[in-house]
Design a protein around this motif. Structure first.
Motif, PDB file in Angstrom:
ATOM      1  N   PRO A 108       0.815  -1.227   0.000  1.00  0.00           N
ATOM      2  CA  PRO A 108       0.000   0.000   0.000  1.00  0.00           C
ATOM      3  C   PRO A 108       0.845   1.271   0.000  1.00  0.00           C
ATOM      4  CG  PRO A 108      -0.878  -1.601   1.554  1.00  0.00           C
ATOM      5  CD  PRO A 108       0.450  -2.132   1.105  1.00  0.00           C
ATOM      6  N   LEU A 109       1.973   1.239   0.724  1.00  0.00           N
ATOM      7  CA  LEU A 109       2.876   2.389   0.744  1.00  0.00           C
ATOM      8  C   LEU A 109       3.505   2.603  -0.629  1.00  0.00           C
ATOM      9  CD1 LEU A 109       4.109   4.519   2.637  1.00  0.00           C
ATOM     10  CD2 LEU A 109       5.946   2.901   3.130  1.00  0.00           C
ATOM     11  N   THR A 110       3.836   1.507  -1.294  1.00  0.00           N
ATOM     12  CA  THR A 110       4.428   1.603  -2.632  1.00  0.00           C
ATOM     13  C   THR A 110       3.414   2.141  -3.641  1.00  0.00           C
ATOM     14  OG1 THR A 110       5.804  -0.314  -2.087  1.00  0.00           O
ATOM     15  CG2 THR A 110       5.685   0.327  -4.395  1.00  0.00           C
ATOM     16  N   ARG A 111       2.161   1.716  -3.517  1.00  0.00           N
ATOM     17  CA  ARG A 111       1.111   2.248  -4.403  1.00  0.00           C
ATOM     18  C   ARG A 111       0.962   3.750  -4.201  1.00  0.00           C
ATOM     19  NH1 ARG A 111      -2.307  -1.412  -6.908  1.00  0.00           N
ATOM     20  NH2 ARG A 111      -3.855   0.240  -7.189  1.00  0.00           N
ATOM     21  N   SER A 112       1.003   4.183  -2.949  1.00  0.00           N
ATOM     22  CA  SER A 112       0.901   5.606  -2.657  1.00  0.00           C
ATOM     23  C   SER A 112       2.085   6.366  -3.262  1.00  0.00           C
ATOM     24  CB  SER A 112       0.857   5.816  -1.137  1.00  0.00           C
ATOM     25  OG  SER A 112       0.817   7.186  -0.821  1.00  0.00           O
TER      26      SER A 112
ATOM     27  N   LEU B 222       2.720  -1.566 -11.370  1.00  0.00           N
ATOM     28  CA  LEU B 222       2.170  -0.265 -10.974  1.00  0.00           C
ATOM     29  C   LEU B 222       2.450   0.836 -11.998  1.00  0.00           C
ATOM     30  CD1 LEU B 222       3.054  -0.201  -7.152  1.00  0.00           C
ATOM     31  CD2 LEU B 222       0.846  -0.718  -8.215  1.00  0.00           C
ATOM     32  N   GLN B 223       3.055   0.497 -13.124  1.00  0.00           N
ATOM     33  CA  GLN B 223       3.404   1.524 -14.099  1.00  0.00           C
ATOM     34  C   GLN B 223       2.217   2.402 -14.518  1.00  0.00           C
ATOM     35  OE1 GLN B 223       6.498   2.219 -14.887  1.00  0.00           O
ATOM     36  NE2 GLN B 223       5.829   3.961 -16.101  1.00  0.00           N
ATOM     37  N   PRO B 224       1.016   1.836 -14.720  1.00  0.00           N
ATOM     38  CA  PRO B 224      -0.115   2.709 -15.076  1.00  0.00           C
ATOM     39  C   PRO B 224      -0.418   3.761 -14.016  1.00  0.00           C
ATOM     40  CG  PRO B 224      -0.640   0.421 -15.563  1.00  0.00           C
ATOM     41  CD  PRO B 224       0.641   0.401 -14.788  1.00  0.00           C
ATOM     42  N   LEU B 225      -0.128   3.467 -12.748  1.00  0.00           N
ATOM     43  CA  LEU B 225      -0.393   4.434 -11.684  1.00  0.00           C
ATOM     44  C   LEU B 225       0.590   5.599 -11.715  1.00  0.00           C
ATOM     45  CD1 LEU B 225      -1.232   2.383  -8.450  1.00  0.00           C
ATOM     46  CD2 LEU B 225      -2.775   3.758  -9.845  1.00  0.00           C
TER      47      LEU B 225
END
Length: 257
Positions: free
Chosen positions: A48-52, A238-241
């Motif tokens: 979750p931290l990495t997504r943020s 996660l590249q699209p994010l």
């Protein structure tokens, strides 16, 4: 007694329980498997931290045109430029260093793993466990002394280094592609402050893990190869994010050249 002793003991106990669970499947290499599973659990908890951080990376990229305008306006006034850029980051709730947080959080875990298999403090008999022929508490230099680079232990390290080299090269190529797209995304001759530096350093850090793995205990090297592989796959996922709208085509053109 070190203030970290309870932490060493807790991790040692956890790895022992994981190894016991994996023993029917992996046998003598169960502890090595436990390290890989433990590392994957740590990275999953940090996801979750990495997504943020990925969303923050996208926000910073979208700020690039405004930062480029600030550079054009205050290029000869470094202090004013720094002040205005800080205001812009604060206004949008972004940070040029937010992407480093997941890596920094892992440093204490790596330290505990390194200490546990260097000294055995709190780890019981973990130092006696092996990955195939190589002791988890041993180092590459020890393996070379035992049978050279093509000995039983040396081949374990050769496989470890080969996997790390593949992951580091893939990371380097992806970051080079990203770096090529940054100037166009920023609408200027240079990418946003801080972003270009991070893009250049990340692949170098990946190759640096090869050097680190050669001098730390094998257990710590297993942690490194697992976490760097996870990072490479996670970044691709996660590249699209992290890619601003409209930059996909720029990155495709950069990769084509």
């Amino acid at each position: 007694m070190s203030v970290f002793s309870p932490l060493f003991t807790s991790l040692g106990s956890l790895l022992t329980h994981l190894a016991d669970a994996l023993d029917p499947l992996l046998g003598a290499s169960a502890t090595a498997g436990a390290i890989v599973v433990f590392t994957a659990c740590v990275r999953l908890a940090l996801h979750p931290l990495t997504r943020s951080a990925a969303r923050g990376e996208r926000a910073r990229a979208e700020l690039a045109p405004r930062l480029a305008e600030l550079r054009r306006k205050y290029g000869k006034k470094p202090e004013r430029l720094k002040e205005e850029a800080a205001k812009l980051y604060a206004e949008t709730g972004t940070s040029p260093l937010a992407g480093c947080l997941p890596m920094l959080v892992q440093l204490p875990v790596f330290y505990v793993m390194y200490h546990l298999f260097s000294t055995g403090d709190g780890g019981g008999d973990l130092l006696k466990h092996k990955l195939l022929a190589a002791p988890l508490g041993g180092r590459w230099a020890d393996a070379l002394d035992e049978g050279g680079p093509l000995g039983a232990q040396g081949l374990v390290y050769a496989a470890l280094f080969a996997l790390m080299a593949v992951v580091a090269t893939w990371t380097y190529l992806r970051n080079r592609k990203t770096a090529a797209a940054l100037p166009a995304a920023a609408g200027a001759d240079a990418p946003a402050p801080g972003v270009a530096t991070m893009v250049k350093l990340m692949p170098l850090l990946s190759f640096g893990t090869l050097v680190t793995a050669a001098v730390v205990p094998l257990a710590a090297g297993l942690y490194l190869v697992t976490t760097t592989t996870w990072t490479a796959v996670e970044r691709a996922y996660l590249q699209p994010l992290r890619t601003p709208a409209g930059r996909e085509k720029q990155e495709e053109r950069a990769s084509a050249t």
